[in-house]
Motif scaffolding. Structure first.
Motif, PDB file in Angstrom:
ATOM      1  N   THR A 156       0.824  -1.214   0.000  1.00 46.46           N
ATOM      2  CA  THR A 156       0.000   0.000   0.000  1.00 46.46           C
ATOM      3  C   THR A 156       0.857   1.263   0.000  1.00 46.46           C
ATOM      4  O   THR A 156       0.403   2.321  -0.451  1.00 46.46           O
ATOM      5  CB  THR A 156      -0.936   0.008   1.218  1.00 46.46           C
ATOM      6  OG1 THR A 156      -0.160  -0.015   2.424  1.00 46.46           O
ATOM      7  CG2 THR A 156      -1.863  -1.187   1.196  1.00 46.46           C
ATOM      8  N   LEU A 157       2.111   1.157   0.509  1.00 42.26           N
ATOM      9  CA  LEU A 157       3.019   2.315   0.450  1.00 42.26           C
ATOM     10  C   LEU A 157       3.363   2.656  -1.002  1.00 42.26           C
ATOM     11  O   LEU A 157       3.472   3.835  -1.365  1.00 42.26           O
ATOM     12  CB  LEU A 157       4.299   2.040   1.237  1.00 42.26           C
ATOM     13  CG  LEU A 157       4.271   2.276   2.745  1.00 42.26           C
ATOM     14  CD1 LEU A 157       5.651   2.027   3.336  1.00 42.26           C
ATOM     15  CD2 LEU A 157       3.814   3.704   3.057  1.00 42.26           C
ATOM     16  N   ALA A 208       4.480   4.491  -6.798  1.00 42.19           N
ATOM     17  CA  ALA A 208       5.567   3.658  -7.317  1.00 42.19           C
ATOM     18  C   ALA A 208       5.012   2.318  -7.788  1.00 42.19           C
ATOM     19  O   ALA A 208       3.895   1.918  -7.435  1.00 42.19           O
ATOM     20  CB  ALA A 208       6.624   3.430  -6.231  1.00 42.19           C
ATOM     21  N   VAL A 209       5.791   1.626  -8.612  1.00 44.37           N
ATOM     22  CA  VAL A 209       5.378   0.327  -9.139  1.00 44.37           C
ATOM     23  C   VAL A 209       5.654  -0.731  -8.082  1.00 44.37           C
ATOM     24  O   VAL A 209       6.811  -0.906  -7.657  1.00 44.37           O
ATOM     25  CB  VAL A 209       6.146  -0.010 -10.430  1.00 44.37           C
ATOM     26  CG1 VAL A 209       5.734  -1.385 -10.947  1.00 44.37           C
ATOM     27  CG2 VAL A 209       5.895   1.059 -11.485  1.00 44.37           C
ATOM     28  N   PRO A 210       4.653  -1.455  -7.611  1.00 39.72           N
ATOM     29  CA  PRO A 210       4.855  -2.454  -6.554  1.00 39.72           C
ATOM     30  C   PRO A 210       5.538  -3.699  -7.096  1.00 39.72           C
ATOM     31  O   PRO A 210       5.411  -4.029  -8.279  1.00 39.72           O
ATOM     32  CB  PRO A 210       3.439  -2.753  -6.075  1.00 39.72           C
ATOM     33  CG  PRO A 210       2.579  -2.488  -7.265  1.00 39.72           C
ATOM     34  CD  PRO A 210       3.234  -1.337  -8.005  1.00 39.72           C
ATOM     35  N   VAL A 242      11.367   1.123  -1.321  1.00 33.61           N
ATOM     36  CA  VAL A 242      10.561   2.108  -2.013  1.00 33.61           C
ATOM     37  C   VAL A 242      11.037   3.483  -1.569  1.00 33.61           C
ATOM     38  O   VAL A 242      11.439   3.677  -0.408  1.00 33.61           O
ATOM     39  CB  VAL A 242       9.056   1.916  -1.705  1.00 33.61           C
ATOM     40  CG1 VAL A 242       8.762   2.063  -0.223  1.00 33.61           C
ATOM     41  CG2 VAL A 242       8.215   2.889  -2.518  1.00 33.61           C
ATOM     42  N   ALA A 243      11.043   4.431  -2.471  1.00 29.51           N
ATOM     43  CA  ALA A 243      11.517   5.790  -2.170  1.00 29.51           C
ATOM     44  C   ALA A 243      10.430   6.791  -2.532  1.00 29.51           C
ATOM     45  O   ALA A 243       9.662   6.611  -3.482  1.00 29.51           O
ATOM     46  CB  ALA A 243      12.795   6.088  -2.939  1.00 29.51           C
ATOM     47  N   HIS A 244      10.401   7.847  -1.738  1.00 25.84           N
ATOM     48  CA  HIS A 244       9.457   8.937  -1.979  1.00 25.84           C
ATOM     49  C   HIS A 244      10.140  10.241  -1.571  1.00 25.84           C
ATOM     50  O   HIS A 244      10.272  10.554  -0.396  1.00 25.84           O
ATOM     51  CB  HIS A 244       8.172   8.737  -1.182  1.00 25.84           C
ATOM     52  CG  HIS A 244       7.168   9.832  -1.385  1.00 25.84           C
ATOM     53  ND1 HIS A 244       6.547  10.061  -2.600  1.00 25.84           N
ATOM     54  CD2 HIS A 244       6.667  10.764  -0.526  1.00 25.84           C
ATOM     55  CE1 HIS A 244       5.714  11.068  -2.478  1.00 25.84           C
ATOM     56  NE2 HIS A 244       5.771  11.526  -1.234  1.00 25.84           N
ATOM     57  N   GLY A 245      10.616  10.967  -2.572  1.00 27.33           N
ATOM     58  CA  GLY A 245      11.348  12.195  -2.287  1.00 27.33           C
ATOM     59  C   GLY A 245      12.669  11.889  -1.610  1.00 27.33           C
ATOM     60  O   GLY A 245      13.493  11.106  -2.122  1.00 27.33           O
ATOM     61  N   ASP A 246      12.897  12.504  -0.446  1.00 30.86           N
ATOM     62  CA  ASP A 246      14.126  12.276   0.314  1.00 30.86           C
ATOM     63  C   ASP A 246      14.034  11.088   1.269  1.00 30.86           C
ATOM     64  O   ASP A 246      14.970  10.837   2.030  1.00 30.86           O
ATOM     65  CB  ASP A 246      14.479  13.535   1.128  1.00 30.86           C
ATOM     66  CG  ASP A 246      14.817  14.723   0.235  1.00 30.86           C
ATOM     67  OD1 ASP A 246      15.361  14.490  -0.865  1.00 30.86           O
ATOM     68  OD2 ASP A 246      14.534  15.871   0.636  1.00 30.86           O
TER      69      ASP A 246
END
Length: 442
Positions: A57-58, A64-66, A76-80
């Protein structure tokens, strides 16, 4: 499936997997300044499946592609912010790295865990064993604060100081839980590259996490140590009874041995995995401590000193309890063998008495048989003479010139002798048959 490369060489089907295994958990590259949070959650197999679905779910939230399936290490990365999920034998670990945290006077005011959606954090499955924050500061950009300020970051708890990699970094921690329910580690990077810093932080994370998992068996050891002392005394008393008493209630003794053996085996089943895991985690902690290459901070325990002073005795207690259970099991086996031998000897003695009794009965029956044989000779002779008497009287009435009394008197010894001779022949024949059957069975 066999793989053939352009050179025409036949490669093993699992060759790529073997290569990938060595790179399944790469070291993180962490810059200064950064905030890191680590959470280790104990889970069973079913909970791990639920956790994987929860982790997916993140990816949806971050756009992002799971991944298609679960694996040893996912990220998984999101920004910093980077979130790494690692799957271990009995737990799942999350490492959250925030590389863009704004500077604040208190390095623990912001952390990696606060960067995640709070509802997502609350819905995590499993039981948290280890949770702590690592604040990384760049000592080149900002001077390190004095000890009073550092202590205030740890809520005035007693500090443990370390200078890993021959003083290229300064590490402060307490190995205690703070007001937010998490531990804290403060790192000042003096002269380390981002890769070196990532490896060192990984070692600190593993030391803090593995030492908690190593201690999970300590309550078990303390619980069973109390009962083991009682079991030792019971077994000692039982052994003394078998050694000193000539007659014992074997059924009662065997019941006690079975009860004690059942308890010991149940205790071993409950503790074997936990005690083995403790030994493995402790070995990992010692290895990571050696890799830190610490220098001492004047007036403070180093991480290695603290661990060897606190953790090692606890691990030894668990090891001693495990060995105590094994030793008690072996002693019970020896007492059981001794009791089994005693029972077998008792059975052999009973069999000997039974055979002796049967032999006595056989002799009595033989004597009775001889007596019966004598009586049977007399009875057969009596009836035989009676028959002969009828024959003599019949012959006399038809004109035979014989003296009836004389003829009957002469027939008496002849009949008795004949009956006795016939009886002896039959008896000898039966004895011969019995000997032949006995030789065949032998």
């Amino acid at each position: 499936m066999t793989v053939v490369n352009p050179y025409g060489l036949t490669m093993h089907a699992q060759r790529d997997d073997l290569y990938a295994e060595l790179h399944s958990r790469p070291f993180q590259v962490i810059p200064s300044t950064a905030r890191v949070s680590y959470v280790a959650v104990m889970m069973d197999v079913e909970q791990k499946k639920q956790d994987f679905d929860h982790f997916l779910t993140l990816f949806q939230r971050f756009g992002a592609v799971p991944p298609a399936q679960d694996s040893v290490c996912l990220e998984v990365a999101h920004g910093d912010v980077r979130i790494r999920r690692e799957s271990h034998l009995e737990f799942i670990s999350y490492t959250i790295i925030n590389e863009g945290a704004p500077f604040q006077q208190d390095p623990f005011a912001n952390n990696g865990l606060s960067c995640l959606p709070q509802d997502w954090v609350k819905n995590m499955v499993g039981t948290v064993v280890s949770a702590f924050h690592v604040a990384i500061e760049d000592a080149k950009e900002r001077p390190e604060p004095d000890l009073v300020h550092v202590k205030s970051y740890f809520e005035s708890m007693r500090l443990i100081g370390s200078r890993p990699h021959n003083g290229d970094a300064q590490v402060w921690t307490t190995f205690k839980v703070h007001s937010d329910g998490c531990g804290r580690v403060l790192v000042y990077n003096r002269n380390m590259s981002d890769s070196q810093l990532g490896r060192m932080v990984q070692r600190l994370i593993e030391i803090e996490s593995y030492r908690l998992f190593a201690l999970l068996s300590l309550p078990l050891a303390r619980h069973y140590n109390q009962r083991l002392a009682q079991m030792d005394q019971r077994l000692a008393d039982l052994t003394a009874t078998l050694a000193e008493a000539s007659e014992v209630d074997e059924q009662q003794v065997l019941t006690q041995i079975i009860d004690m053996a059942a308890w010991v085996e149940a205790a071993r089943a409950k503790t074997t995995f936990r005690f083995s895991a403790t030994s493995a985690y402790h070995d990992l902690v010692l290895k990571r401590l050696a890799e830190l290459k610490e220098d001492e901070v004047s007036g403070h325990l180093t991480i290695t000193e603290f661990m060897t002073r606190r953790l090692t005795p606890a691990v030894r207690t668990c090891k001693a309890t495990s060995e105590h259970l094994e030793n008690l099991s072996r002693r019970l086996d020896r007492v059981s063998d001794m009791m089994r031998t005693r029972v077998e000897m008792s059975i052999q003695s009973q069999n000997q008495h039974l055979l002796a009794s049967m032999d006595r009965r056989s002799k009595i029956q033989l004597a009775m048989q001889h007596t019966v044989e004598g009586l049977s000779v007399a009875a057969i002779s009596y009836y035989s003479i009676g028959l002969i008497k009828y024959l003599i009287e019949a012959a006399y009435q038809h004109g035979a010139p014989i003296d009836k009394s004389l003829a009957v008197g002469i027939s008496v010894p002849i009949v008795i002798g004949g009956v006795w001779w016939a009886t002896r022949r039959i008896h000898k024949r039966f004895l011969k048959l019995a000997k032949e059957y006995g030789s065949v069975e032998d």
